[in-house]
Structures are given as C-alpha cells and as structure tokens.
Design an enzyme around this catalytic site. Structure first.
Site, PDB file in Angstrom:
ATOM      1  N   SER A  72     -50.454 -25.937  41.505  1.00 21.52           N
ATOM      2  CA  SER A  72     -50.016 -26.235  42.798  1.00 21.52           C
ATOM      3  C   SER A  72     -48.881 -25.896  42.793  1.00 21.52           C
ATOM      4  CB  SER A  72     -50.322 -27.503  43.448  1.00 21.52           C
ATOM      5  OG  SER A  72     -51.720 -28.782  43.242  1.00 21.52           O
TER       6      SER A  72
ATOM      7  N   GLU B 134       0.806  -1.103  -0.332  1.00 21.55           N
ATOM      8  CA  GLU B 134      -0.378   0.459  -0.056  1.00 21.55           C
ATOM      9  C   GLU B 134       0.700   1.630  -0.237  1.00 21.55           C
ATOM     10  OE1 GLU B 134      -3.410   0.612  -0.209  1.00 21.55           O
ATOM     11  OE2 GLU B 134      -3.289  -2.391  -0.763  1.00 21.55           O
TER      12      GLU B 134
END
Length: 836
Positions: A477, A113
């Site tokens: 219950s 680059e």
C-alpha cells in the site's frame, strides 16, 4: 704480514680503511702469490662489471619518471560533518612532505641504513665491497647476503626494479641510483624513501607504520619507537612479531648505538631508550564508522566512476589518494542501524538458533584460517562469529585467533564447518540467534536527495547484499499515494466521494474474473478519497485507479522512478517490485513540492591535490564568481532536480498522508508530536511490511521480510512492524527533528470541510484532533466543494415552492408581513465557486 693474508683479513681491510689496504698490498705483492691471483681475478671481475654495466644500462627504467611519481594512496572518506569515517585501502599508506618528517626519524634511518647518504652519489663503495664479500662467503649456502644498498639504491629497487635477488639486479640498482642522484635532490630521495619503504603490517612509509605499530603519528613517537621503525627495512615481517621480540630489541639497541656514535643522540638518551620495552600495539582495523552498507555503496560508485587500481587511471579508488565527502550522518546512521536491528530481533523473539550464517568446507584446510579469510564478523553487543570445529556432545567453536572453546548448549543439528554467532558464557561460548528475517532502512533529505543513513540488513559484515538498494520487493500500500496523485491530476479532489465496494474485472477466458477486496475484508458505502487513503482501502484505490485510468497511474509511477509496470489493477495495490531507495526518493518528491532530486551518497570528490573532480550537484551558477558586481540581481542557483508532479498535487497528497499518521494506519507515530506524513504497506501473505514517510526535512523508508519471501505471520502489518522502526529511529534522534510543518505551494486553497462527507463547512472551527469532525483540506483553485450540493439545491427549491403555496393560502395580509420580514438584512450566502 704474509701470515695475515687470509680471506677474513682482506675483508676487514676492504671495509675498514682502504689506504691501509693499499699499503698492505704494496708490502705483500712480491711475496704473496695468492694475493696476486686474487688481484688479477678482481681486475678481470672489474672489467666484466664495466662491460655488464654498459650492457645493463641500456634497458633500465627512466629515472626521470620519479619526477612525476605519485605514491599510491588510499581513498579517504568523510561524513556529512567533514570527519573521516573510512578509507578504502589494501595497504596502509600516508604521504608526507620532507618537512613533515621529524629530524630524529631521519637520523634513525640514516644510522640504520646509510650514514653516508648525504656524501655519496648514490653508491657507497665501501658498503658495496662489503656486500660483495658477504655474497661470496654465503654463496651456495642458501642464505641471502645483506648490506651494500644505499637509501638511493633502495628507492631504485622499490620503485623501479623490484626485489629480485641476483647480481644483475644489484648492478641495475647501482646504475639507477647514480641516475636518480642526478635527477632528484637528497631531500626528494629521502621523501620518496620514507613514504614508500615497506615496513610490515601492510604498512608502506613511516607514518603508516607509526600508526600500525604504535597508534601514533610520526611526530609523537618517542626515541625508542623511532629506532624500532628504523630496524624494519631489514626484516619488516619479522621484527613486529612477538616470537622475535628479543631479536627486535637487539636490533633496536644497535640502531640507538649508531645514533649515539653519529652524534645524533646523547649517551644518556640512548641508554634511557634501551630500557624501554618495544611497546607494540596489537594490529587493529582502520578507523571506520559502522556504516558498512552505506560505505560499500560509495565504494561501488567510485569504482564505476574512477576505476579500482592504478592501472585504471590516476584517480583510482585504491591508489589515487581521493578525498570523498559523503552525505553520511553518523548519528542518524547509528539510530537507523539500532532501530532496524531492534525490530528484527523483536520479530525473531525467542526462536533462538535458526541455522548457521555460512558454511565452510573442512576439506579446504584449517577452519580457523578459512574463517579469517572469509571476513565474516559481527558488531552487536558481545557477539562474535566463530566456526564449529567439533560437533556433538563435545562441540567446540573456533575463532580467527586459532583458539577453540567449548560450546554450551549446542543443538544436534550443528555440523563441523558451520559459521555461527556466539557470546561468552563461563569458560566457553553459547550460541546467539542472528535473525533469519531481514529488512532495510534508508533516510534521505528531500530537498537535495542526499542519503543520510542506510542499513541494508542486520550487519554488513555478515554479507554485502544491500537490501536498501538491491532487494526488489513488493511495496504494497505504500504505492497508493501515487495512485491518488494521478487521480488528483485528472480532476479528483481529496473530498471526492469514492465507493468502497466490490470491484471485479474480466481477465479473459483463461484467467476468468478477478475480484479485489480490502485487507481484512469488509467494505461498503461511499467515502472521501482522504478517508480511503488514511484507512488504506484497497477497493477505493481500485475504483480511483479505474476512474483515472491505469495507463495514467502507471505513467505517474514510472515518472517518479518507482518502476515500469503494465497497466494492470494489481499494480495500483503495490504488486510491482521496487526498492526502498526508489520509494524513499519518490516520497521525497512529494515532500518537495513534486520536485525530485536523484538520491546520492557522494557530495563531491577531490583528487590528491584537492581539486574537485566530481560533484553530485551539477548546477552551474552563472556570475557567482564575477570580480565586480554588475548591478544586476544576485546570481542564484536553479532549483535542484526535475519537476515530476504538480506542486499542488504533491502537497495535497502529503496533506492527506498526514492523516495516515493522525488517525490512519500509522497512528502509532502520532505520539511523536511531529508534522509527519507517511504510508504503511503490507503485501499478501503477509510477506513484506513497509513504512515510508517523514517530515519536511527527513524522509525515511523501511521494510521487514525474509530474503526468500514467505509468510511473516497473520499479525504482521506495516503499522505494527515497520512503523515501529520509524518510531524508534525518531525517538533516538529526537533533537534532529524540526517541528515546522509542511508549507503549501502557491495555488493551494485551504478550505474547511466535514471530514466524513467532504462537504464545505462555514460555522465550525477545524481541529487537529484525530476524531475532529471539521478539518482543513487542501484544494486547487475552483475544485473546492460548493456551498451546497445538487441535492441541497433541489431540497431548497422544493422548500421555496412549498413556501409560496403556503403564503398563497395565508392571504394578502400575512403574505405582506412575510415579504416585509424577508426584506430585513440576512446572512450573505455565496453561490458555487466562492473563494475561502
């Protein structure tokens, strides 16, 4: 030389050696009119560029903002053991310091680059001229000019400007690059670049890309892999695809040549690297524990606390880089998942295919793409989620890879667009039945409220609805222990006798009389509270609620966070809606001496710098960090949570609920041989089957039922359906369960009683056997049964009177003998209120 003054020659001179270009211009200036025109035009262009520079420079972002710039980072989630279990990320990002980047990685990117990076001031004039010429050559062709951007310019573009394709953006980029160079060091610029550069596969930065393409860390990459990563900035979405493999190899080899030319690698190493294949791994999902419901609950809470994106704050979930320690126990989580799934599949039985898990609309486009974007999947054995692409006798199923396969044994009810589960069968696939019935499971540490495992359905990949926290169900219950707790707080004891007889209440002229009954009918007689809870007797519970007062009962239920209900008797039998999470938290309070700590999935949260910014445990420890001991007692944390029940009441309920496991409705858990308490629950229909309970260290709750409640079948009960889930869960994690029993709090008196009558016993040894006649029972002071009941006292008095009459009839001599015998030592008999 005039014949060489063509455009390609000028371009060559511009990008090769500027000094040779100057000499050539001097030799050809007088004789080459075209050169003079180009030069004048270039001069005008330079003037315009300078003016543009001055104009554009006024409204550019401040380069100083990069001094405080923080890379958007995902949130990393750890489990209870500190291991990473998940990350919340829409992009792959990992931030490294400059020192963490291998030197070879830096050299590869410089070669690919910007080889003059360490010598220019942000702009490479030679590269810029080359890019300008390339732009002129490609102008009007539709092709995009490349080249010319230094690493600094790419940082400016990626972080401050965006990727607009224009001369204006390029000029802004150049201005910002020079400013960045004056603000940051070269190393800081490279650090930003290597952490931020987009490299495809949703990866930003070289570490994330190394993981995405090679499943390695940057320090473990080979030379050819490092060179491959360096080619990606040019075309990040191209070089990683199989169809462009040859282009990627050419570009990779070019980078290797550049590295050799720059002296970074030897010719032999470059040649060896060129012989290597690309070696890319298939794209894979991020590492994650199979705890989708738990992790989604964590995500939801984090978003509520910190926000979702960077716009919501610096500590957002998808950009803040948070580190989150959770209470997730992966071993328990897997056991919970498997136990719930096994019961759902067992109930599903041989029903086979019961319908699609979802439906896609063929008119909305390609079904394979729709399936991929739906994120529907499954993680069970070899099952896969697919979509019906053709129905009828030649039915086919398609998957997210775009391929279609024959579907064996497809029912005629299938339609194109149906999303189904299937498994490989020969050259095709065969349907698999995802259970239509569902349920939930949650396990919690009662002392801390930390949620250890959470399963909100068969698989979270099929839907995010979490039945452990979001499904409002009737608990049946399992609500009864809190009715009994209220009774114990209002004067009753485990040995109090309660009628198991019909109870009717007048509900007004419109509703008439309501009569309650036991599950399965039956009833009669009078029994102890303990027996009523162990056998889950509805009629006894209603009598207890009536004696205690329903306002007191619903207040107790509300105080434990189960729900807010009207004082109607049906709520004492579990008619009010609640969630598994609330029920488990309430039972945890029972196991924790009545002290309740809010359930939590997050222990603490750290920001990206390690600072703790949230703790679920908000207790302060005054003096814990003092520099020197002040001679006072060691500072200690206050107990967690809040006291919601009398500790003695809580223990009494737990002690009775142990009997539910020993000889009651959850007796199938007795074989686990653990000090376990718990309660089953079955609602009318039955539509829900529940179990909640555990040991002093782990309390868990679970239910099974259809999302749209309907009859499960007359055979389904909490004891044979939900309790079975608990049994599987414990058996899969048996080494995690401590055999230590529940400890009684201060103020509890353990008294020997007759299990059936509730009377106090002195001449027998209590036993843990299910059918034992004599047991230990827990009482508060001065509430234990007396040595004799009123009936016993009346009988004794009657016998005494009869004995006096008998003596009178016997005469003086025999009476004296009897009196002498009575003066002999006898066993001491204590009156009521004696302490054991």
């Amino acid at each position: 030389m005039s014949d060489l003054s063509t455009f390609p020659y000028v371009r060559h001179r511009l990008t090769d050696d500027p000094r040779r270009l100057i000499a050539w211009v001097s030799d050809n200036w007088a004789t080459n009119r075209k050169l003079r025109v180009i030069s004048y035009a270039a001069g005008v262009l330079v003037v315009l560029l300078v003016l543009a520079w001055a104009t554009l420079a006024r409204n550019l972002p401040d380069a100083n903002s990069l001094l405080d710039y923080e890379t958007p980072l995902p949130t990393v989630v750890r489990g209870v053991d500190g291991e990473i279990v998940h990350s919340y990320a829409r992009e792959r990002r990992v931030q490294l310091q400059y020192a963490d980047f291998p030197e070879q990685m830096i050299e590869a990117y410089l070669s690919a680059e910007d080889k003059t990076f360490f010598s220019h001031n942000g702009v490479d004039l030679t590269g810029t001229l080359n890019a300008a010429v390339d732009y002129l050559v490609k102008f009007g062709s539709g092709e995009r000019a490349v080249g010319g951007s230094t690493i600094t310019q790419q940082v400016a573009k990626n972080l401050l400007l965006g990727d607009e394709y224009s001369i204006t953006r390029k000029l802004k980029e150049m201005i910002l690059a020079t400013r960045i160079e004056s603000v940051l060091t070269k190393q800081e610029i490279l650090e930003l670049y290597l952490n931020e550069i987009p490299l495809g596969r949703r990866s930003f930065g070289v570490q994330a890309a190394a993981r995405a393409y090679f499943d390695k860390d940057v320090g473990d990459l080979d030379l050819h892999e490092t060179a491959f990563l360096a080619i990606l900035p040019k075309a990040p979405e191209r070089y990683g695809r199989e169809r462009y493999r040859e282009l990627a190899l050419v570009r990779r080899d070019f980078v290797l040549d550049q590295m050799q030319a720059n002296g970074f690698v030897s010719a032999a190493d470059a040649a060896a690297a060129k012989r290597q294949p690309l070696g890319l791994v298939q794209q894979r999902s991020e590492r994650s524990a199979d705890a989708g419901y738990f992790l989604e609950e964590v995500r939801r809470q984090l978003i509520d606390q910190f926000g979702e994106t960077a716009e919501d704050g610096e500590n957002s979930v998808y950009a803040g880089g948070l580190w989150v320690r959770t209470s997730l126990d992966t071993e328990l989580q897997e056991a919970a998942r498997d136990a719930l799934r096994a019961q759902l599949l067992s109930y599903h039985g041989n029903r086979g295919f019961t319908g699609p898990v979802a439906t896609l609309n063929p008119e909305n486009g390609d079904l394979h793409s729709q399936l991929a974007s739906s994120n529907l999947s499954i993680n069970y054995e070899d099952w896969q989620i697919g979509v019906i692409t053709a129905a009828g006798s030649s039915a086919t199923i398609g998957f997210t890879d775009g391929e279609d396969y024959p579907l064996v044994g497809a029912p005629s009810s299938l339609k194109v667009g149906d999303v189904v589960a299937a498994a490989k069968s020969g050259d095709g696939y065969r349907l698999r039945g995802v259970p239509e019935v569902s349920g939930a499971f949650l396990a919690e540490a009662p002392q801390t409220g930390r949620i250890l495992a959470m399963q909100g359905g068969f698989d979270s990949r099929l839907g995010a609805f979490n039945r452990a926290t979001q499904a409002e169900r009737q608990p049946g219950s399992t609500i009864k222990p809190f009715v009994y707790a209220s009774a114990l707080d209002h004067g009753m004891t485990p040995a109090t006798e309660v009628p198991d007889q019909t109870f009717c209440v007048w509900q007004g002229a419109q509703l008439g009389e309501k009569c309650f009954r036991n599950f399965g009918g039956g009833g009669g007689g009078v029994h102890t509270m303990r027996w009523g809870l162990e056998q889950s007797r509805n009629l006894m519970t209603i009598h207890i609620a009536d004696t205690t007062g329903m306002p007191n009962v619903v207040q107790t239920i509300k105080r434990l966070g189960i729900g807010e209900y009207e004082p109607y008797y049906s709520f004492a039998l579990g008619a009010g809606d609640t969630t598994v999470a609330r029920m488990v938290n309430a039972y945890s309070a029972l196991a924790n001496w009545g002290r309740q700590t809010e359930g939590s999935v997050i222990d603490y949260v750290q920001d990206r710098d390690g600072k703790v910014i949230f703790r679920s445990d908000k207790r302060e420890c005054t003096g814990c960090n003092m520099e020197q001991w002040d001679g006072q007692p060691m500072p200690r944390f206050e107990p967690e949570g809040r006291q919601v029940l009398d500790p003695r009441t809580a223990f009494q309920v737990v002690h009775m609920l142990k009997g539910v496991v020993t000889r009651g409705t959850a007796v199938r858990l007795r074989s686990l041989d653990l000090p376990m308490f718990g309660k089953t629950g079955t609602t009318n229909g039955p539509t829900n089957a529940w179990f909640v309970g555990g040991t002093p260290d782990i309390v868990a709750g679970m239910y099974v039922g259809f999302d749209q409640p309907r009859n499960l079948g007359g055979w389904v009960q909490g004891g044979n359906t939900a309790a079975t889930i608990m049994k599987r869960f414990v058996e899969a994690t048996r080494d995690r369960w401590d055999a230590e029993d529940f400890i009684a709090p201060p103020g509890i008196r353990m008294v020997k009683i007759d299990r059936r009558s509730g009377k106090r016993v002195f001449d027998a040894t209590p036993s843990d056997e299910p059918t034992a006649a004599v047991i230990w029972e827990a009482f508060k002071p001065d509430t234990e049964p007396p040595r004799a009941t009123r009936g016993d006292a009346i009988a004794a008095k009657r016998n005494e009177i009869l004995d006096l009459i008998r003596r009178a009839r016997q005469g003086p001599r025999q009476a004296a003998t009897s009196a002498r015998n009575e003066s002999e030592p006898a066993d001491f008999v204590e009156e009521q209120g004696g302490i054991y």
